[in-house]
Design a protein around this motif. Sequence first.
Motif, PDB file in Angstrom:
ATOM      1  N   UNK A 119      41.323 -65.269 -19.273  1.00 30.99           N
ATOM      2  CA  UNK A 119      41.075 -64.876 -17.891  1.00 30.99           C
ATOM      3  C   UNK A 119      41.811 -65.826 -16.944  1.00 30.99           C
ATOM      4  N   UNK A 120      41.720 -67.117 -17.247  1.00 35.37           N
ATOM      5  CA  UNK A 120      42.413 -68.133 -16.451  1.00 35.37           C
ATOM      6  C   UNK A 120      43.917 -67.915 -16.427  1.00 35.37           C
ATOM      7  N   UNK A 121      44.445 -67.427 -17.548  1.00 32.40           N
ATOM      8  CA  UNK A 121      45.889 -67.205 -17.669  1.00 32.40           C
ATOM      9  C   UNK A 121      46.342 -65.920 -17.012  1.00 32.40           C
ATOM     10  N   UNK A 122      45.413 -65.153 -16.527  1.00 35.49           N
ATOM     11  CA  UNK A 122      45.774 -63.911 -15.846  1.00 35.49           C
ATOM     12  C   UNK A 122      45.949 -62.721 -16.772  1.00 35.49           C
ATOM     13  N   UNK A 123      45.438 -62.832 -18.013  1.00 32.42           N
ATOM     14  CA  UNK A 123      45.488 -61.675 -18.916  1.00 32.42           C
ATOM     15  C   UNK A 123      44.481 -60.637 -18.406  1.00 32.42           C
ATOM     16  N   UNK A 124      44.928 -59.377 -18.302  1.00 33.96           N
ATOM     17  CA  UNK A 124      44.119 -58.348 -17.640  1.00 33.96           C
ATOM     18  C   UNK A 124      42.935 -57.872 -18.481  1.00 33.96           C
ATOM     19  N   UNK A 125      43.223 -57.526 -19.733  1.00 34.00           N
ATOM     20  CA  UNK A 125      42.220 -56.860 -20.554  1.00 34.00           C
ATOM     21  C   UNK A 125      42.177 -57.477 -21.934  1.00 34.00           C
ATOM     22  N   UNK A 126      41.160 -57.116 -22.696  1.00 28.13           N
ATOM     23  CA  UNK A 126      41.055 -57.650 -24.041  1.00 28.13           C
ATOM     24  C   UNK A 126      40.200 -56.771 -24.922  1.00 28.13           C
ATOM     25  N   UNK A 127      40.312 -57.027 -26.211  1.00 26.90           N
ATOM     26  CA  UNK A 127      39.469 -56.344 -27.185  1.00 26.90           C
ATOM     27  C   UNK A 127      39.166 -57.357 -28.269  1.00 26.90           C
ATOM     28  N   UNK A 128      38.056 -57.175 -28.947  1.00 29.66           N
ATOM     29  CA  UNK A 128      37.745 -58.098 -30.016  1.00 29.66           C
ATOM     30  C   UNK A 128      36.288 -58.034 -30.388  1.00 29.66           C
ATOM     31  N   UNK A 129      35.973 -58.713 -31.494  1.00 25.60           N
ATOM     32  CA  UNK A 129      34.611 -58.679 -32.016  1.00 25.60           C
ATOM     33  C   UNK A 129      33.602 -59.236 -31.014  1.00 25.60           C
ATOM     34  N   UNK A 130      34.051 -60.114 -30.103  1.00 19.77           N
ATOM     35  CA  UNK A 130      33.142 -60.622 -29.073  1.00 19.77           C
ATOM     36  C   UNK A 130      32.494 -59.464 -28.308  1.00 19.77           C
ATOM     37  N   UNK A 131      33.278 -58.461 -28.026  1.00 20.89           N
ATOM     38  CA  UNK A 131      32.771 -57.314 -27.251  1.00 20.89           C
ATOM     39  C   UNK A 131      32.178 -56.263 -28.172  1.00 20.89           C
ATOM     40  N   UNK A 132      32.932 -55.873 -29.175  1.00 17.34           N
ATOM     41  CA  UNK A 132      32.448 -54.908 -30.154  1.00 17.34           C
ATOM     42  C   UNK A 132      33.449 -54.769 -31.291  1.00 17.34           C
ATOM     43  N   UNK A 133      32.952 -54.571 -32.493  1.00 21.69           N
ATOM     44  CA  UNK A 133      33.815 -54.173 -33.603  1.00 21.69           C
ATOM     45  C   UNK A 133      34.176 -52.709 -33.424  1.00 21.69           C
ATOM     46  N   UNK A 134      35.216 -52.249 -34.108  1.00 23.82           N
ATOM     47  CA  UNK A 134      35.481 -50.803 -34.080  1.00 23.82           C
ATOM     48  C   UNK A 134      34.296 -50.069 -34.707  1.00 23.82           C
ATOM     49  N   UNK A 135      33.832 -49.017 -34.062  1.00 20.48           N
ATOM     50  CA  UNK A 135      32.644 -48.297 -34.509  1.00 20.48           C
ATOM     51  C   UNK A 135      32.895 -46.791 -34.494  1.00 20.48           C
ATOM     52  N   UNK A 136      32.123 -46.048 -35.293  1.00 17.48           N
ATOM     53  CA  UNK A 136      32.193 -44.598 -35.166  1.00 17.48           C
ATOM     54  C   UNK A 136      31.777 -44.206 -33.744  1.00 17.48           C
ATOM     55  N   UNK A 137      32.348 -43.118 -33.228  1.00 18.42           N
ATOM     56  CA  UNK A 137      32.107 -42.732 -31.834  1.00 18.42           C
ATOM     57  C   UNK A 137      30.619 -42.668 -31.508  1.00 18.42           C
ATOM     58  N   UNK A 138      29.828 -42.061 -32.413  1.00 20.72           N
ATOM     59  CA  UNK A 138      28.409 -41.900 -32.072  1.00 20.72           C
ATOM     60  C   UNK A 138      27.681 -43.239 -32.006  1.00 20.72           C
ATOM     61  N   UNK A 139      28.092 -44.196 -32.856  1.00 18.88           N
ATOM     62  CA  UNK A 139      27.451 -45.525 -32.804  1.00 18.88           C
ATOM     63  C   UNK A 139      27.821 -46.269 -31.534  1.00 18.88           C
ATOM     64  N   UNK A 140      29.096 -46.127 -31.148  1.00 17.35           N
ATOM     65  CA  UNK A 140      29.532 -46.793 -29.921  1.00 17.35           C
ATOM     66  C   UNK A 140      28.822 -46.185 -28.714  1.00 17.35           C
ATOM     67  N   UNK A 141      28.646 -44.876 -28.763  1.00 19.47           N
ATOM     68  CA  UNK A 141      27.942 -44.206 -27.666  1.00 19.47           C
ATOM     69  C   UNK A 141      26.502 -44.697 -27.559  1.00 19.47           C
ATOM     70  N   UNK A 142      25.855 -44.855 -28.708  1.00 23.61           N
ATOM     71  CA  UNK A 142      24.473 -45.351 -28.703  1.00 23.61           C
ATOM     72  C   UNK A 142      24.430 -46.760 -28.113  1.00 23.61           C
ATOM     73  N   UNK A 143      25.435 -47.561 -28.471  1.00 23.60           N
ATOM     74  CA  UNK A 143      25.519 -48.931 -27.968  1.00 23.60           C
ATOM     75  C   UNK A 143      25.722 -48.940 -26.453  1.00 23.60           C
ATOM     76  N   UNK A 144      26.586 -48.060 -25.982  1.00 23.39           N
ATOM     77  CA  UNK A 144      26.852 -48.006 -24.535  1.00 23.39           C
ATOM     78  C   UNK A 144      25.616 -47.523 -23.801  1.00 23.39           C
ATOM     79  N   UNK A 145      24.919 -46.579 -24.433  1.00 21.87           N
ATOM     80  CA  UNK A 145      23.696 -46.048 -23.838  1.00 21.87           C
ATOM     81  C   UNK A 145      22.655 -47.147 -23.686  1.00 21.87           C
ATOM     82  N   UNK A 146      22.561 -47.964 -24.742  1.00 18.48           N
ATOM     83  CA  UNK A 146      21.552 -49.030 -24.707  1.00 18.48           C
ATOM     84  C   UNK A 146      22.053 -50.219 -23.899  1.00 18.48           C
ATOM     85  N   UNK A 147      23.274 -50.108 -23.400  1.00 17.21           N
ATOM     86  CA  UNK A 147      23.824 -51.101 -22.489  1.00 17.21           C
ATOM     87  C   UNK A 147      24.160 -52.433 -23.145  1.00 17.21           C
ATOM     88  N   UNK A 148      24.166 -52.459 -24.474  1.00 17.29           N
ATOM     89  CA  UNK A 148      24.419 -53.744 -25.142  1.00 17.29           C
ATOM     90  C   UNK A 148      25.822 -54.248 -24.823  1.00 17.29           C
TER      91      UNK A 148
END
Length: 291
Positions: free
Chosen positions: A253-282
Motif C-alpha cells: 500500500x505504501x508503495x502505491x500498489x493498487x490491488x492485491x490477491x492472496x491467502x490473507x484475503x481468501x484462498x481460491x474457492x468454489x463460487x458458492x463457498x465464496x458467495x457464502x463467505x461474502x454473505x457472512x461478511x468475513x
Amino acid sequence: SRKRDGKNGAQVYDPSMTDKTRRRAEIEDFIEAGLANDWLDAYFQPLINLTTGQIVGFEALLRLIHPTRGVLPPAEIISVAEDTGSIIRIGNRMLDKAVAHFARMVKDQDLPDAYVAINFSSLQIEPGLPARLATVIERHGIRPDALVVEITEAVLMQDNPEVSQILGQIRKYGCRLALDDFGTGYSSLSYLNRFPVDIIKVDQSFIRALTAGGEVYDKSRMLVEGIATISHKMACTVIAEGIETQEQWRILLEMGVDCGQGYLFSRPLPAHELEALMQSDIVHTRNSGVI
Ligand code: C2E
Ligand code: MG
Ligand code: MG
Ligand code: MG
C-alpha cells in the motif's frame, strides 16, 4: 497421439522419466474424463483494492475435481494440456463456467463494477478468440470490460504479428488485458513497450521477498516500487499476487500498489463457498484489517 518427453533411447531407461511419462498419461486420462464428466470447474479468488479493502474482481482458477483423487491444482493439468492440445477444449469450458458463475455472483452479491480475470494459454490466442469472448459475454449478459484476459509473457514471446492483432481486437471490443506473473520472464519491460496492457500483475515471488529480510528484501522493495511507478506512468493498474501477511499488505500500500490477491484475503474457492463467505461478511471483515 500422445506427445512423450523421452524420445531417445537413453531417456526411456531413466526410471524417473518412466514415472513422469506414466504421470502424464494419468493426467491425460483425468483431462479426458474431466471433460466428458464435467469435473472441470472455475474456483474464484477475490482481487482486493488495497486502499479500501473492497473486492474489485475475481480471478478464475481452473480446478479438476476428481471423484476419488479430490481437487487437482492446475499447474500439471495445464502443462500436459498445452502439449496435447486439449487446452483449447479446457479453455473453452473454463471460459464459459467462469463467466456463468461470475455473472450470477455479481448479481447476487450486488457487485456491479466487479470483473472476472481468466487465464489464457498462448495456444488459446487464436483468430477465433475475440468472437468467442463476445459470444460468452453476450450469453451471460456481462459488460465487455468486466472480462479481463490474463496472459503471460509466453504469449507475447511468440513475437507473432497475428497475436498482437488478436489482442488488439479483444481490447477494441472492450475487454481488458492483464500481464500475469510480471517480472519472471525474459524481457518483461520490452513487452510493455510493444503490447498495450491494462493491468500488470506482479509475480508472487517478489511479494514473498518483500518480507524475507536481508539483501533480497531491499532489492525486491525497489523492484516492486519501480514496477508500480512504471505501471502508473503507462496508465496500468498494478496488482500484487500472493499477499499472505498484513505486513506485506501495508508495504504494498505504501508503495502505491493498487490491488492485491492472496491467502490473507481468501484462498481460491468454489463460487458458492465464496458467495457464502461474502454473505457472512468475513471477507470484508478481514479486509478492514480486523484479523
Ligand atoms: P496465476 O494465474 O499466477 O494464479 C495465481 C496462483 O497463485 C494460483 O495458483 C493461486 O491459487 C495462487 N495463490 C493466490 N494467492 C496465493 C498466496 O497468498 N500464496 C500462495 N502461495 N499462492 C497463492 P493455482 O490456482 O494453483 O494456479 C496456478 C497457475 O495455473 C496460475 O497462476 C495460472 O498460470 C495457471 N492457471 C490456472 N487456471 C488456469 C486456466 O483456466 N487456464 C490457464 N491457461 N492457466 C490457468
Ligand atoms: Mg493469473
Ligand atoms: Mg500470476
Ligand atoms: Mg503464476
